[in-house]
Design a protein around this motif. Structure first.
Motif, PDB file in Angstrom:
ATOM      1  N   GLU A   1     -10.992 -26.304  -0.466  1.00 56.89           N
ATOM      2  CA  GLU A   1     -12.142 -25.552  -0.956  1.00 56.89           C
ATOM      3  C   GLU A   1     -12.502 -25.880  -2.406  1.00 56.89           C
ATOM      4  O   GLU A   1     -12.991 -25.028  -3.150  1.00 56.89           O
ATOM      5  CB  GLU A   1     -11.920 -24.044  -0.786  1.00 56.89           C
ATOM      6  CG  GLU A   1     -11.804 -23.632   0.674  1.00 56.89           C
ATOM      7  CD  GLU A   1     -11.648 -22.133   0.843  1.00 56.89           C
ATOM      8  OE1 GLU A   1     -11.431 -21.450  -0.175  1.00 56.89           O
ATOM      9  OE2 GLU A   1     -11.736 -21.649   1.975  1.00 56.89           O
ATOM     10  N   LYS A   2     -12.254 -27.109  -2.824  1.00 55.47           N
ATOM     11  CA  LYS A   2     -12.757 -27.579  -4.112  1.00 55.47           C
ATOM     12  C   LYS A   2     -13.947 -28.500  -3.864  1.00 55.47           C
ATOM     13  O   LYS A   2     -14.092 -29.078  -2.786  1.00 55.47           O
ATOM     14  CB  LYS A   2     -11.673 -28.302  -4.904  1.00 55.47           C
ATOM     15  CG  LYS A   2     -10.626 -27.371  -5.504  1.00 55.47           C
ATOM     16  CD  LYS A   2      -9.761 -28.087  -6.514  1.00 55.47           C
ATOM     17  CE  LYS A   2      -8.816 -27.125  -7.214  1.00 55.47           C
ATOM     18  NZ  LYS A   2      -8.022 -27.793  -8.263  1.00 55.47           N
ATOM     19  N   ILE A   3     -14.791 -28.638  -4.870  1.00 56.31           N
ATOM     20  CA  ILE A   3     -15.945 -29.518  -4.745  1.00 56.31           C
ATOM     21  C   ILE A   3     -15.887 -30.579  -5.824  1.00 56.31           C
ATOM     22  O   ILE A   3     -15.308 -30.375  -6.893  1.00 56.31           O
ATOM     23  CB  ILE A   3     -17.274 -28.737  -4.829  1.00 56.31           C
ATOM     24  CG1 ILE A   3     -17.403 -28.036  -6.178  1.00 56.31           C
ATOM     25  CG2 ILE A   3     -17.396 -27.746  -3.705  1.00 56.31           C
ATOM     26  CD1 ILE A   3     -18.739 -27.353  -6.371  1.00 56.31           C
ATOM     27  N   LEU A   4     -16.500 -31.732  -5.529  1.00 56.66           N
ATOM     28  CA  LEU A   4     -16.480 -32.854  -6.461  1.00 56.66           C
ATOM     29  C   LEU A   4     -17.624 -32.703  -7.452  1.00 56.66           C
ATOM     30  O   LEU A   4     -18.786 -32.614  -7.067  1.00 56.66           O
ATOM     31  CB  LEU A   4     -16.623 -34.169  -5.693  1.00 56.66           C
ATOM     32  CG  LEU A   4     -16.395 -35.456  -6.484  1.00 56.66           C
ATOM     33  CD1 LEU A   4     -14.965 -35.532  -6.991  1.00 56.66           C
ATOM     34  CD2 LEU A   4     -16.725 -36.677  -5.630  1.00 56.66           C
ATOM     35  N   MET A   5     -17.286 -32.644  -8.742  1.00 58.41           N
ATOM     36  CA  MET A   5     -18.292 -32.468  -9.782  1.00 58.41           C
ATOM     37  C   MET A   5     -18.065 -33.475 -10.893  1.00 58.41           C
ATOM     38  O   MET A   5     -16.983 -34.049 -11.013  1.00 58.41           O
ATOM     39  CB  MET A   5     -18.244 -31.043 -10.325  1.00 58.41           C
ATOM     40  CG  MET A   5     -18.709 -29.995  -9.323  1.00 58.41           C
ATOM     41  SD  MET A   5     -18.698 -28.314  -9.990  1.00 58.41           S
ATOM     42  CE  MET A   5     -16.945 -27.964  -9.977  1.00 58.41           C
TER      43      MET A   5
ATOM     44  N   ASN B   1     -18.005 -38.660 -15.165  1.00 57.62           N
ATOM     45  CA  ASN B   1     -16.618 -38.711 -14.689  1.00 57.62           C
ATOM     46  C   ASN B   1     -16.408 -37.626 -13.641  1.00 57.62           C
ATOM     47  O   ASN B   1     -16.593 -36.437 -13.920  1.00 57.62           O
ATOM     48  CB  ASN B   1     -15.652 -38.509 -15.861  1.00 57.62           C
ATOM     49  CG  ASN B   1     -15.795 -39.601 -16.907  1.00 57.62           C
ATOM     50  OD1 ASN B   1     -15.778 -40.783 -16.596  1.00 57.62           O
ATOM     51  ND2 ASN B   1     -15.948 -39.199 -18.164  1.00 57.62           N
ATOM     52  N   ALA B   2     -16.009 -38.034 -12.437  1.00 56.92           N
ATOM     53  CA  ALA B   2     -15.893 -37.093 -11.323  1.00 56.92           C
ATOM     54  C   ALA B   2     -14.473 -36.553 -11.202  1.00 56.92           C
ATOM     55  O   ALA B   2     -13.496 -37.255 -11.477  1.00 56.92           O
ATOM     56  CB  ALA B   2     -16.295 -37.786 -10.018  1.00 56.92           C
ATOM     57  N   SER B   3     -14.386 -35.298 -10.783  1.00 51.88           N
ATOM     58  CA  SER B   3     -13.086 -34.673 -10.529  1.00 51.88           C
ATOM     59  C   SER B   3     -13.303 -33.493  -9.593  1.00 51.88           C
ATOM     60  O   SER B   3     -14.414 -32.966  -9.467  1.00 51.88           O
ATOM     61  CB  SER B   3     -12.438 -34.203 -11.833  1.00 51.88           C
ATOM     62  OG  SER B   3     -13.249 -33.226 -12.465  1.00 51.88           O
ATOM     63  N   TRP B   4     -12.214 -33.083  -8.920  1.00 48.04           N
ATOM     64  CA  TRP B   4     -12.270 -31.914  -8.048  1.00 48.04           C
ATOM     65  C   TRP B   4     -12.195 -30.655  -8.895  1.00 48.04           C
ATOM     66  O   TRP B   4     -11.338 -30.524  -9.757  1.00 48.04           O
ATOM     67  CB  TRP B   4     -11.119 -31.936  -7.047  1.00 48.04           C
ATOM     68  CG  TRP B   4     -11.202 -33.057  -6.052  1.00 48.04           C
ATOM     69  CD1 TRP B   4     -10.390 -34.143  -5.957  1.00 48.04           C
ATOM     70  CD2 TRP B   4     -12.168 -33.197  -5.009  1.00 48.04           C
ATOM     71  NE1 TRP B   4     -10.792 -34.959  -4.931  1.00 48.04           N
ATOM     72  CE2 TRP B   4     -11.881 -34.397  -4.326  1.00 48.04           C
ATOM     73  CE3 TRP B   4     -13.256 -32.422  -4.588  1.00 48.04           C
ATOM     74  CZ2 TRP B   4     -12.632 -34.837  -3.245  1.00 48.04           C
ATOM     75  CZ3 TRP B   4     -14.008 -32.870  -3.504  1.00 48.04           C
ATOM     76  CH2 TRP B   4     -13.692 -34.053  -2.844  1.00 48.04           C
TER      77      TRP B   4
END
Length: 279
Positions: free
Chosen positions: A96-100, A106-109
């Motif tokens: 239930e995390k989203i990629l932002m 720089n992308a991270s959960w």
């Protein structure tokens, strides 16, 4: 003789290297046209490079990368990397995390959660006579029922919101004076708009951010909005005469007014603003 042999060897090596530098095919005899590098992991891609490409990786001559495809999107689309299939980012992954991304891409959960702070803004226009088919800004009295976000208003029509991500809900209520001057709920077809506004001039920017249809069963709508700079909002509405036989919100029989003039007592709109956290 040795000098001649060395010259011939060097010349052959030069042309061989130059040839390979133009197009390299690994595990394929027919690398995709337009590629600098084409890897066919299983060696099963068709000669025309249209089937069995899910295991292929290509680097096009203009720098585009295709994974699982030999035909990544054209450079004019702005796409540099195209993946036909799923990809996995292991670091920080959890249920239930989203990629932002941050401002640098720089992308991270990240966890997605709604914030604890919100504001409710109310604006109204009393005693109006509005012809149908025209869009009117709701103005006269503007205030807050509560204001945890410390938003700003001009006290007349506008709501000013700082940069950030918000869940904004727009709803409204209207009451009109009937022919006998009795108060009654008005169930005509009404659109309510949320606009950006120039705080200096009061002019609205089109098109609208979004709009909703007002009625007994459809009092409002919500939308996620991301403001990159301080933004001033206002509400406008439009009364529309839909004609007979169209029970948009009222039960049959549906009889709109004979004329297209609707004397409203109060047009009141409410904007609920909830700041999104977890970014």
């Amino acid at each position: 003789m040795r000098a001649i042999s060395f010259f011939l060897f060097s010349t052959a090596l030069f042309f061989s290297t130059n040839s390979f530098s133009q197009q390299i095919g690994i595990n394929t005899k027919t690398p995709k046209t337009g590629t600098t590098l084409h890897i066919d992991s299983q060696g099963n891609t068709s000669a025309d490079n249209t089937t069995n490409t899910t295991d292929d990786v290509v680097v096009m001559s203009d720098g585009r990368l295709g994974i699982g495809t030999t035909s990544p999107s054209d450079i004019t689309t702005g796409v540099k990397v195209e993946v036909d299939g799923q990809f996995r980012l292991r670091q920080g992954a959890a249920l239930e995390k989203i990629l932002m991304t941050d401002a640098n891409g720089n992308a991270s959960w990240q966890s997605f959660s709604l914030g604890d702070f919100s504001s409710e803004f109310v604006v109204e226009s009393p005693f109006l006579t509005i012809p149908s088919g025209n869009i009117y800004k709701v103005q006269t009295i503007a205030t807050f029922r509560f204001n945890q976000l410390e938003l700003k208003t001009d006290g007349t029509s506008s709501l000013t919101i700082p940069p950030g991500r918000y869940l904004i809900s727009l709803s409204n209520n209207l009451t009109y004076i009937s022919a006998s001057n009795n108060l009654a709920e008005f169930n005509e077809y009404v659109k309510v708009y949320l606009y950006r506004m120039d705080p200096a001039t009061g002019n609205v920017y089109t098109p609208e951010l979004f709009y909703c249809i007002y009625g007994i069963d459809q009092p409002g709508a919500s939308m996620f909005l991301n403001f990159t700079q301080e933004t001033t909002l206002c509400v406008a509405f439009e009364a529309i005469n839909t004609g007979t036989g169209v029970p948009y919100v009222a039960p049959l029989p549906y009889n709109p007014p004979a004329d297209a003039i609707y004397p409203f007592l109060v047009m009141r709109a409410t904007i609920d603003v909830l700041r999104i956290q977890g970014f």
